[in-house]
Design an enzyme around this catalytic site. Structure first.
Site: not given
Lengths: 286, 363, 256
Positions: A29, A237, A240, A262, A268
């Site tokens: 970080g 979605c 899909c 998606c 997808c």
């Protein structure tokens, strides 16, 4: 482009970047300053990610590039082409097959593995930047772990809007120490930041590299009574039928009709190939 | 069904071909040669070399041609190219006191050894469009004088002899290299100067202008402005001595600024410094003013809160390649972020409505 | 009893000029020390040296920390000193703008110190902010307003609330009533006196206004040209000044 070195950058530069990456992994970080090079694409278009990828790629790698989750967005195509030309590595659109994934603004839906590396393009690496514009001051705040101001921002959000109104680039605390900008991924992706793969972040214009090693604790900042929520559009979605993936909203006609698909195009595609259907593909499949 | 703007390779290829065609323009008109750009648009070439940080007039001219005359785009091409060049070493500092001056003026002394040499300047031209240039034609030869053989001393040397200007002792420390070191704050002066000399001319000009209008005014006189060629020398380890590896054209400006004194030092003039590739007069004067403004701490002046005194502000925003890239990146797709914002705004509006509606119902 | 703060031979120079020199005193828990003098007497320099905003050239500022007992804050590390600055110490600036975040709501201003030490329950932070607004006589309904919408006196009270919310043990105040109207000053002084007594605060108050120290300070130091010229119990010093300069100060007030 044979006049250029493997993956464009010269070996000395790559070593310099690798040192920054190793330091970043050692101090999760923490933003490591590095002497970012001018790249043949504009600053702000992924030069940090490209340099990190260039320093990390080996000839055996299989490389995937996504922008907004998709492999076929123009900037993703452009960066993939760049490495095809300068490194000659194999490229793929399949998350599963990639050993190195460069991304802008998304984490793939499929769970990443320990033998994969994901490289994020970062525009503004400093999570405190919009609270305190001075680099000298923000570096001091990080070194002294003075993050009260970050919470003041969240407090102000709630007092004004009734909710934390940060929806992307949502700040996280890494390994209990540094507050980090996870790049402008939607906050939906934040829980995935605790993963098995190595995560590297490159900010070219701002000359910073940072990292999250595998299995590192990454906590999204919040209040006990206003806990962090990973949200997405409340739809499946339309192609899909996935209910667990981040969705793009697409305007489909002049009357303003919408469809949701998606954002992760590979996810997808895999689902559709496995026979899943959504609102707009049901009839076709049937 | 509408398909999202997932353009792909074909679109990019087509865009590139169209761009090439536009760059060429009408084929009824003869194509520009690199030599024409280098010779006839030399100030544009100079700017590209200065901000591209690479002294190569031919490459700069090529970049201008390729960029369709967009100088920032040309500078970008040069920068991207220069990062790939191998580094053999670094030259010795150039001796601007040895410069073969084409132009050398001082605003502080009416005359000085070396004289006032106007050189090829726009300064006293009347800015009237010259329609003769629209037609082709040869320019009559300019009168020639005998070149000066001995070096032209710096004006500030005379002030320094008297001890009346702040001393700038030569250091033996090797300065950091902006292209090899990340900029960190507080910055050292060498990195500041490197950043300013490759900084955007418009930005540096604006910053300098702001000091003249009272935002950290520092009362600058152009002590000296000189333009000319200097030799570039490099130590070759195997040879044990320095050899000439070429020459570059430079513009150097030293400003003489308001005097200051302190308890320990008597009143004296201070200076600002500008050094830029090519004939880049405006840029080098502006650079000197901004350099001087940024030296407030070292000279024990007050921070007046002026933008030109703020090194983080000036140095972080001077580079036009960084600026233009980041500015233009907002045209890249951001639909994931935007989607996230859309959902949040919808949610907040829903909640706000719920808060308002029951109240109204009760009334 | 261990003093809360032991100041030993503090000196600060600006080049050859003396900011303050040879200042020593002890401050016991619950005690309020006033420092008076004209502008340029070194009182603000001294306060900034004590509060860690300026580094003294010589001397010690020993604070009785909760964890480790007496520690010299001049030589402690910056993170430790900053930690003190947001927990056990508080600093009230003369100008509220210097001590507030003007673009953050009143609640956020008060909450910042709580969040800086790890509070992360929005509701509780907000409740405490509202409670503190009440204690400094600002209506709780103003919790979401920014200080820019407040009057000068309210801003100063908000600054005090923001500082006292974490229950500091030592408060530094630099001309806390300076720049306010006389009627507003009186109300603020009343409020401060109430808070100091109620919370048993220790404080060091710098002022040129003898009325402020008369009302708030148990003890008094008079400064001139960087040196302490007279010190003692407030009433004693003000009623029977010994040093010629103090006599002048006291008489100039009486004349007004």
């Amino acid at each position: 482009m044979s006049e250029y070195n493997f993956a464009y950058l010269d070996e000395q530069t790559k070593r310099m970047i690798r040192r920054a990456i190793l330091k970043g992994l050692a101090v999760p970080g923490y933003q490591v300053p590095f002497a970012s090079r001018e790249m043949p694409m504009p600053y702000g278009w992924g030069t940090g990610g490209v340099q990190v990828s260039a320093a990390t790629l080996t000839p055996d790698d299989t490389f995937k590039v996504i922008d907004q989750g998709a492999d076929d967005t123009t900037n993703a195509v452009s960066i993939r082409k760049f490495f095809e030309n300068t490194a000659g590595v194999e490229t793929t659109e399949e998350t599963e097959k990639a050993s190195l994934i460069q991304t802008r603004h998304r984490i793939p839906e499929a769970k990443l593995r320990e033998d994969q590396i994901i490289v994020y393009q970062v525009p503004i690496p400093e999570p405190l930047r919009f609270l305190e514009p001075r680099e000298t001051e923000t570096r001091k705040m990080h070194s002294l772990e003075e993050y009260g101001l970050m919470h003041v921002k969240l407090y102000e959000d709630i007092s004004q809007h009734g909710a934390i109104s940060t929806s992307y680039a949502y700040p996280v605390k890494v390994s209990g120490r540094y507050v980090m900008d996870p790049s402008p991924i939607p906050k939906f992706d934040n829980p995935k930041l605790e993963m098995d793969a190595i995560q590297l972040f490159g900010a070219g214009r701002e000359q910073r590299i940072y990292a999250v090693p595998p299995h590192t604790k990454v906590v999204s900042l919040d209040f006990e009574d206003y806990p962090f929520e990973a949200t997405k559009a409340d739809h499946p979605c339309d192609l899909c039928g996935a209910e667990d993936s981040y969705l793009d909203e697409v305007i489909t006609d002049d009357a303003g009709s919408r469809m949701f698909v998606c954002s992760d195009t590979d996810y997808c595609r895999c689902r559709r190939e496995a026979g899943h259907t959504g609102r707009m593909t049901k009839d076709v499949a049937a | 069904m509408y398909v999202a703007v997932k353009g792909g390779e074909k679109a990019i290829e087509n865009a590139h071909s169209w761009l090439a065609e536009e760059r060429r323009g009408s084929t009824d008109v003869a194509e520009l040669s690199i030599a024409q750009i280098r010779e006839q648009l030399s100030l544009a070439v100079n700017r590209v070399m200065a901000e591209g940080s690479l002294f190569d007039p031919d490459l700069a001219a090529l970049a201008i041609k390729q960029a369709r005359g967009d100088l920032i785009e040309a500078i970008f091409l040069i920068r991207a190219y220069r990062t790939t060049l191998p580094r053999f070493g670094c030259s010795n500092p150039v001796a601007t006191a040895e410069m073969a001056c084409d132009r050398r003026i001082s605003a502080t002394f009416k005359d000085a050894p070396g004289g006032q040499v106007l050189g090829p300047t726009f300064d006293y031209t009347h800015r009237l469009l010259d329609f003769k240039l629209a037609a082709e034609g040869e320019v009559p030869d300019a009168p020639k004088g005998a070149p000066r053989d001995e070096p032209t001393p710096h004006i500030t040397e005379f002030l320094q002899g008297e001890g009346i200007i702040q001393d700038e002792p030569e250091g033996d420390e090797t300065p950091d290299d902006l292209t090899r070191q990340p900029m960190e704050f507080p910055s050292k002066r060498p990195l500041r100067l490197q950043s300013l000399t490759r900084g955007d001319e418009g930005f540096v000009l604006g910053m300098a202008y702001s000091t003249q209008r009272g935002y950290a005014r520092n009362h600058a006189f152009v002590g000296e402005l000189r333009i000319g060629k200097v030799a570039v020398e490099m130590d070759i380890p195997e040879l044990d001595f320095a050899i000439d590896i070429g020459e570059v054209e430079l513009t150097e400006c030293e400003t003489v600024n308001q005097f200051k004194g302190s308890k320990t030092e008597p009143p004296q003039f201070t200076r600002g410094y500008g050094l830029v590739f090519g004939q880049s007069e405006r840029k080098s004067i502006a650079m000197a003013l901004v350099d001087r403004a940024l030296r407030w701490k070292e000279l024990g002046e007050d921070n007046l809160g002026a933008p030109a005194q703020d090194e983080e502000f000036v140095l972080s925003h001077a580079d036009n390649i960084q600026a233009t890239g980041f500015l233009e990146h907002i045209k890249l797709p951001h639909y994931v972020d935007f989607q996230s914002e859309l959902e949040l705004v919808r949610k907040l509006r829903r909640e706000a409505e719920e808060r308002i509606t029951p109240k109204e119902a009760a009334e | 009893m261990t003093p809360l703060l032991q100041v030993k031979d503090i000196e600060k120079r600006y080049g050859t000029r003396i900011g303050c020199s040879g200042v020593s005193f002890d401050l016991y828990p619950g005690e309020v020390m006033g420092i008076v003098g004209e502008s340029g007497s070194g009182k603000s320099t001294l306060l900034n040296c004590l509060a860690g905003h300026l580094e003294p050239d010589a001397g010690q500022v020993i604070f009785d920390t909760r964890a480790d007992g007496p520690v010299d804050t001049v030589t402690m590390s910056e993170p430790e000193r900053r930690m003190l600055g947001r927990t056990d110490w508080a600093f009230v600036h003369q100008h509220a703008r210097d001590g507030l975040r003007m673009s953050v709501s009143a609640g956020g201003n008060i909450g910042e110190r709580l969040m800086a030490v790890g509070d992360c329950h929005y509701g509780q932070i907000r409740d405490r902010a509202i409670d503190w607004l009440g204690r400094v006589e600002i209506d709780g309904s103003r919790v979401d307003d920014r200080p820019t919408a407040f009057s000068g006196g309210m801003q100063q009270r908000l600054q005090i609330a923001r500082n006292l919310v974490t229950g500091p043990r030592l408060v530094f105040m630099d001309e806390p009533t300076g720049g306010l109207d006389v009627s507003v000053q009186a109300r603020l002084l009343d409020l401060l006196r109430g808070l100091v007594r109620e919370m048993g605060l220790s404080a060091i108050i710098v002022t040129h206004d003898l009325a402020v120290v008369r009302l708030l300070a148990d003890r008094l130091m008079v400064m001139k040209d960087g040196y302490v010229v007279e010190a003692g119990l407030t009433d004693q010093v003000l009623d029977d000044p010994q040093h010629a300069y103090t006599q002048l100060l006291v008489s100039s007030v009486l004349q007004v």
